[in-house]
Motif scaffolding. Structure first.
Motif, PDB file in Angstrom:
ATOM      1  N   ASP A  17       0.813  -1.212   0.000  1.00  0.00           N
ATOM      2  CA  ASP A  17       0.000   0.000   0.000  1.00  0.00           C
ATOM      3  C   ASP A  17       0.848   1.264   0.000  1.00  0.00           C
ATOM      4  N   ASP A  18       2.123   1.148   0.343  1.00  0.00           N
ATOM      5  CA  ASP A  18       3.035   2.288   0.319  1.00  0.00           C
ATOM      6  C   ASP A  18       3.576   2.446  -1.101  1.00  0.00           C
ATOM      7  N   GLU A  19       3.213   3.543  -1.736  1.00  0.00           N
ATOM      8  CA  GLU A  19       3.568   3.748  -3.139  1.00  0.00           C
ATOM      9  C   GLU A  19       5.078   3.743  -3.372  1.00  0.00           C
ATOM     10  N   ASP A  20       5.836   4.351  -2.460  1.00  0.00           N
ATOM     11  CA  ASP A  20       7.289   4.400  -2.617  1.00  0.00           C
ATOM     12  C   ASP A  20       7.913   3.008  -2.505  1.00  0.00           C
ATOM     13  N   HIS A  27      10.939  -1.501  -9.368  1.00  0.00           N
ATOM     14  CA  HIS A  27      12.137  -1.075 -10.092  1.00  0.00           C
ATOM     15  C   HIS A  27      13.279  -2.082  -9.914  1.00  0.00           C
ATOM     16  N   ALA A  28      13.531  -2.482  -8.671  1.00  0.00           N
ATOM     17  CA  ALA A  28      14.642  -3.402  -8.388  1.00  0.00           C
ATOM     18  C   ALA A  28      14.419  -4.763  -9.050  1.00  0.00           C
ATOM     19  N   LEU A  29      13.220  -5.294  -8.927  1.00  0.00           N
ATOM     20  CA  LEU A  29      12.931  -6.602  -9.523  1.00  0.00           C
ATOM     21  C   LEU A  29      12.921  -6.534 -11.049  1.00  0.00           C
ATOM     22  N   GLY A  30      12.406  -5.440 -11.588  1.00  0.00           N
ATOM     23  CA  GLY A  30      12.412  -5.258 -13.034  1.00  0.00           C
ATOM     24  C   GLY A  30      13.821  -5.167 -13.578  1.00  0.00           C
ATOM     25  N   ASN A  31      14.695  -4.463 -12.851  1.00  0.00           N
ATOM     26  CA  ASN A  31      16.096  -4.360 -13.276  1.00  0.00           C
ATOM     27  C   ASN A  31      16.816  -5.698 -13.191  1.00  0.00           C
ATOM     28  N   ALA A  32      16.288  -6.605 -12.384  1.00  0.00           N
ATOM     29  CA  ALA A  32      16.870  -7.948 -12.273  1.00  0.00           C
ATOM     30  C   ALA A  32      16.366  -8.868 -13.381  1.00  0.00           C
ATOM     31  N   GLY A  33      15.545  -8.323 -14.274  1.00  0.00           N
ATOM     32  CA  GLY A  33      15.078  -9.100 -15.417  1.00  0.00           C
ATOM     33  C   GLY A  33      13.754  -9.805 -15.222  1.00  0.00           C
ATOM     34  N   LEU A  34      13.068  -9.489 -14.133  1.00  0.00           N
ATOM     35  CA  LEU A  34      11.784 -10.125 -13.860  1.00  0.00           C
ATOM     36  C   LEU A  34      10.636  -9.288 -14.402  1.00  0.00           C
ATOM     37  N   HIS A  35       9.542  -9.946 -14.751  1.00  0.00           N
ATOM     38  CA  HIS A  35       8.321  -9.238 -15.133  1.00  0.00           C
ATOM     39  C   HIS A  35       7.562  -8.974 -13.842  1.00  0.00           C
ATOM     40  N   VAL A  36       7.310  -7.708 -13.538  1.00  0.00           N
ATOM     41  CA  VAL A  36       6.706  -7.333 -12.267  1.00  0.00           C
ATOM     42  C   VAL A  36       5.315  -6.753 -12.492  1.00  0.00           C
ATOM     43  N   VAL A  37       4.358  -7.264 -11.728  1.00  0.00           N
ATOM     44  CA  VAL A  37       3.019  -6.692 -11.664  1.00  0.00           C
ATOM     45  C   VAL A  37       2.891  -6.148 -10.244  1.00  0.00           C
ATOM     46  N   ALA A  38       2.603  -4.861 -10.098  1.00  0.00           N
ATOM     47  CA  ALA A  38       2.512  -4.236  -8.781  1.00  0.00           C
ATOM     48  C   ALA A  38       1.103  -3.714  -8.548  1.00  0.00           C
ATOM     49  N   VAL A  39       0.580  -4.012  -7.363  1.00  0.00           N
ATOM     50  CA  VAL A  39      -0.763  -3.555  -6.995  1.00  0.00           C
ATOM     51  C   VAL A  39      -0.714  -2.958  -5.592  1.00  0.00           C
TER      52      VAL A  39
END
Length: 71
Positions: A17-20, A27-39
């Motif tokens: 729930d914390d936007e930051d 950002h960190a997981l995406g930079n590691a090459g993962l496909h990230v879905v954030a809610v």
């Protein structure tokens, strides 16, 4: 079902729930090459998975309003 997103990347669901914190994890997981879905909450995570989202890993905040990580 395999938990693959775009291409052959593994899909990770980030729930916070914390936007930051959510943006940092995405950002960190995406930079590691993962496909990230954030809610932003537990109910949105439940809805996404009920709608067919298949994930390999869920990274979640335990203390959230409404539907918590414990739920």
């Amino acid at each position: 079902m395999e938990a693959r997103g775009f291409g052959d990347r593994v899909t990770v669901l980030v729930v916070d729930d914390d936007e930051d914190c959510r943006a940092l994890a995405q950002h960190a997981l995406g930079n590691a090459g993962l496909h990230v879905v954030a809610v932003p909450g537990g109910q949105q995570a439940i809805d996404a998975m009920a709608g067919g989202l298949v994930v390999a890993v869920v990274v979640l905040d335990i203390q959230m309003p409404c539907v918590s990580g414990w739920d």
